[in-house]
Design an enzyme around this catalytic site. Structure first.
Site, PDB file in Angstrom:
ATOM      1  N   HIS A   1       7.471  -7.126   8.418  1.00  0.00           N
ATOM      2  CA  HIS A   1       6.158  -7.721   8.497  1.00  0.00           C
ATOM      3  C   HIS A   1       6.532  -9.134   7.444  1.00  0.00           C
ATOM      4  O   HIS A   1       5.996  -9.154   6.410  1.00  0.00           O
ATOM      5  CB  HIS A   1       5.111  -7.448   8.085  1.00  0.00           C
ATOM      6  CG  HIS A   1       5.023  -6.061   6.876  1.00  0.00           C
ATOM      7  ND1 HIS A   1       5.787  -6.192   5.640  1.00  0.00           N
ATOM      8  CD2 HIS A   1       4.673  -4.844   7.036  1.00  0.00           C
ATOM      9  CE1 HIS A   1       5.758  -5.302   4.813  1.00  0.00           C
ATOM     10  NE2 HIS A   1       5.038  -4.458   5.657  1.00  0.00           N
TER      11      HIS A   1
ATOM     12  N   ASP B   1       1.185  -3.047  12.708  1.00  0.00           N
ATOM     13  CA  ASP B   1       1.324  -2.703  11.388  1.00  0.00           C
ATOM     14  C   ASP B   1      -0.161  -2.035  11.348  1.00  0.00           C
ATOM     15  O   ASP B   1      -0.821  -1.682  10.464  1.00  0.00           O
ATOM     16  CB  ASP B   1       1.257  -3.467  10.565  1.00  0.00           C
ATOM     17  CG  ASP B   1       1.704  -2.850   9.293  1.00  0.00           C
ATOM     18  OD1 ASP B   1       1.980  -1.514   9.139  1.00  0.00           O
ATOM     19  OD2 ASP B   1       1.188  -3.457   7.937  1.00  0.00           O
TER      20      ASP B   1
ATOM     21  N   ARG C   1      14.537 -22.878  -4.558  1.00  0.00           N
ATOM     22  CA  ARG C   1      15.577 -22.544  -5.363  1.00  0.00           C
ATOM     23  C   ARG C   1      16.026 -21.057  -5.200  1.00  0.00           C
ATOM     24  O   ARG C   1      16.902 -20.834  -5.897  1.00  0.00           O
ATOM     25  CB  ARG C   1      15.552 -23.227  -6.905  1.00  0.00           C
ATOM     26  CG  ARG C   1      15.846 -24.629  -6.912  1.00  0.00           C
ATOM     27  CD  ARG C   1      15.768 -24.892  -8.427  1.00  0.00           C
ATOM     28  NE  ARG C   1      14.741 -24.831  -9.281  1.00  0.00           N
ATOM     29  CZ  ARG C   1      13.512 -25.635  -9.288  1.00  0.00           C
ATOM     30  NH1 ARG C   1      13.576 -26.624  -8.751  1.00  0.00           N
ATOM     31  NH2 ARG C   1      12.273 -25.239  -9.970  1.00  0.00           N
TER      32      ARG C   1
ATOM     33  N   ASN D   1       4.980 -10.547   3.973  1.00  0.00           N
ATOM     34  CA  ASN D   1       4.223  -9.431   3.208  1.00  0.00           C
ATOM     35  C   ASN D   1       5.153  -8.462   2.702  1.00  0.00           C
ATOM     36  O   ASN D   1       6.028  -7.912   3.405  1.00  0.00           O
ATOM     37  CB  ASN D   1       3.320  -8.987   4.349  1.00  0.00           C
ATOM     38  CG  ASN D   1       2.260 -10.031   4.900  1.00  0.00           C
ATOM     39  OD1 ASN D   1       2.335 -10.105   6.094  1.00  0.00           O
ATOM     40  ND2 ASN D   1       1.496 -10.638   4.075  1.00  0.00           N
TER      41      ASN D   1
ATOM     42  N   ALA E   1      -3.960  -3.498   3.425  1.00  0.00           N
ATOM     43  CA  ALA E   1      -3.342  -2.049   3.414  1.00  0.00           C
ATOM     44  C   ALA E   1      -3.271  -1.999   5.112  1.00  0.00           C
ATOM     45  O   ALA E   1      -4.037  -1.164   5.693  1.00  0.00           O
ATOM     46  CB  ALA E   1      -4.221  -1.120   2.891  1.00  0.00           C
ATOM     47  N   GLY E   2      -2.018  -2.510   5.776  1.00  0.00           N
ATOM     48  CA  GLY E   2      -2.129  -2.394   7.080  1.00  0.00           C
ATOM     49  C   GLY E   2      -2.922  -3.188   7.893  1.00  0.00           C
ATOM     50  O   GLY E   2      -3.838  -4.090   7.254  1.00  0.00           O
TER      51      GLY E   2
ATOM     52  N   ALA F   1       0.791  -1.279   0.076  1.00  0.00           N
ATOM     53  CA  ALA F   1       0.195   0.124   0.062  1.00  0.00           C
ATOM     54  C   ALA F   1       0.875   1.341   0.055  1.00  0.00           C
ATOM     55  O   ALA F   1       0.620   2.193   0.553  1.00  0.00           O
ATOM     56  CB  ALA F   1      -0.986  -0.014   1.400  1.00  0.00           C
TER      57      ALA F   1
ATOM     58  N   HIS G   1       9.420  -4.437   1.588  1.00  0.00           N
ATOM     59  CA  HIS G   1       8.790  -4.117   0.392  1.00  0.00           C
ATOM     60  C   HIS G   1       9.801  -4.111  -0.502  1.00  0.00           C
ATOM     61  O   HIS G   1      10.469  -3.359  -1.191  1.00  0.00           O
ATOM     62  CB  HIS G   1       8.247  -2.667   0.466  1.00  0.00           C
ATOM     63  CG  HIS G   1       7.049  -2.643   1.176  1.00  0.00           C
ATOM     64  ND1 HIS G   1       5.895  -2.935   0.835  1.00  0.00           N
ATOM     65  CD2 HIS G   1       6.903  -2.372   2.709  1.00  0.00           C
ATOM     66  CE1 HIS G   1       4.916  -2.730   1.950  1.00  0.00           C
ATOM     67  NE2 HIS G   1       5.679  -2.476   2.748  1.00  0.00           N
TER      68      HIS G   1
END
Length: 383
Positions: free
Chosen positions: A216, A274, A227, A219, A308-309, A140, A195
């Protein structure tokens, strides 16, 4: 911060050495624990309640309609009071990817609100989540506002924070990541990988440069493949890596959470929320950074359906950890108190022992919060 000396008696006290029946915690005027004893005189009797170290939320964006990115003292204070009602004694005010001026406003406000003081849970500092992320794992976070890593920009933000920049999350594969991580580590700022579409080797290189875990876990990152172990594989196998986990039943399957616990052990797993501004609010539309997101049945998603959180309370995460992992309360509690306190470089929090900061919460045996003290001050349930 000065407070009135206080002796709290509880049916059970979770000390750093284990459970103490009929315990009395002596809090000094300096806001620290001076003694923990079995029996003796007391000023307040908590009856059948259990006295616990207050929880520490090391990654949280907002609650009750407020967000760190609002960059206002009222928003941070409202969040602080709300968290205290749910057993949290300290939290890291977490940003999102946004325009530079908005990020800087949030950093400055955290700095100023720490000076002013808040009415509930203590603000430990700023957790900078973004803007140094990769588009493939954006979650997000708005891709157009993601930026190349810049040590000079980090230096400006570090100076603005004036000692309150605690954590920076970034993508390990971006050019300059290892240099930035080493620069931050030299200044006592924790770096986590998140991210990120980094390979296993890129993530390991970042950890060798000084990164200390993953944001997190599972995620917003390259997942685990036999592999191609990716960010998840590095997080679960590197001995220096802390692993954040959102155990709300939506972000991570209980079996995946169990794999994480089995891999890293109870010392390195950190329960986070989060949580964002919809926490504690009715279903509807809410702002998360640049996005309007939608909450239905307590689950928040973007227009395209991505999470989104969360709207998780940290004490609920503890209960889930008990159920999912089969842990007794004291061990599940440590994942949300001792471990995040250590990761945030606040070893004075997260346990009950002489010399520790008197940030405590009283709960019923069913884990309902009765009262919370922060640095020896009653901030919830004083009566």
């Amino acid at each position: 911060m000065a407070c009135e000396p206080l002796r709290l008696r509880a049916a059970r006290v979770l000390t750093s050495q284990g459970w103490l029946a009929d315990g009395v915690v002596h809090i000094g005027g300096d806001g620290r624990i001076h003694a923990v004893k079995a029996g003796g005189g007391f000023d307040r009797d908590l009856g059948d309640a259990w006295l616990m170290p207050a929880l520490v939320d090391s990654h949280v964006h907002g609650a009750v309609g407020c967000d760190v990115m609002d960059a206002s003292h009222d928003a941070l204070d409202t969040m602080s009071a709300y968290f205290a009602r749910h057993g949290v004694g300290a939290f890291a005010a977490t940003t999102v990817t946004a325009q530079v001026e908005k990020i800087e406003a949030a950093i400055v406000q955290v700095r100023e609100s720490r000076k002013l003081g808040v009415s509930g849970a203590e603000i430990v500092g700023t957790y900078l989540e973004g803007p140094y992320f990769t588009a493939k794992c954006c979650g997000a976070h708005p891709v157009p506002l993601m930026r190349p890593i810049s040590v000079s920009e980090l230096a400006r933000w570090h100076a603005l924070a004036d000692g309150t920049l605690n954590t920076v999350a970034l993508a390990a594969e971006l050019p300059g990541a290892d240099e930035a991580i080493a620069w931050l580590r030299a200044r006592g700022v924790r770096t986590l990988i998140g991210h990120s579409d980094a390979s296993y080797d890129e993530t390991v290189d970042a950890m060798l440069a000084g990164a200390r875990g993953v944001v997190h876990c599972y995620n917003g990152m390259r997942g685990l493949h036999h592999r191609d172990p990716g960010v998840v594989g590095a997080g679960l196998t590197r001995p220096e890596a802390d692993v954040e986990l959102i155990v709300d039943g939506h972000h991570v399957h209980p079996a995946a959470a169990q794999i994480a616990l089995n891999s890293v052990g109870e010392e390195r797993l950190i329960l986070i929320t989060d949580a964002m501004r919809a926490t504690g609010m009715p279903d509807g539309d809410y702002a998360l950074g640049e996005f309007t997101v939608h909450m239905h049945a307590g689950v928040v998603r973007t227009d395209v359906g991505g999470l989104a959180g969360s709207t998780l309370h940290l004490i609920a995460a503890v209960k889930h950890a008990q159920d999912w992992f089969g842990l007794p309360l004291e061990r599940a509690w440590a994942l949300a108190s001792r471990n995040p306190a250590r990761a945030l470089r606040r070893p004075d929090l997260g346990s009950i022992a002489p010399g520790q900061t008197a940030s405590l919460t009283a709960i019923t045996p069913q884990c309902d919060v009765v009262a919370t003290w922060v640095q020896g001050r009653a901030v919830f349930g004083a009566d």
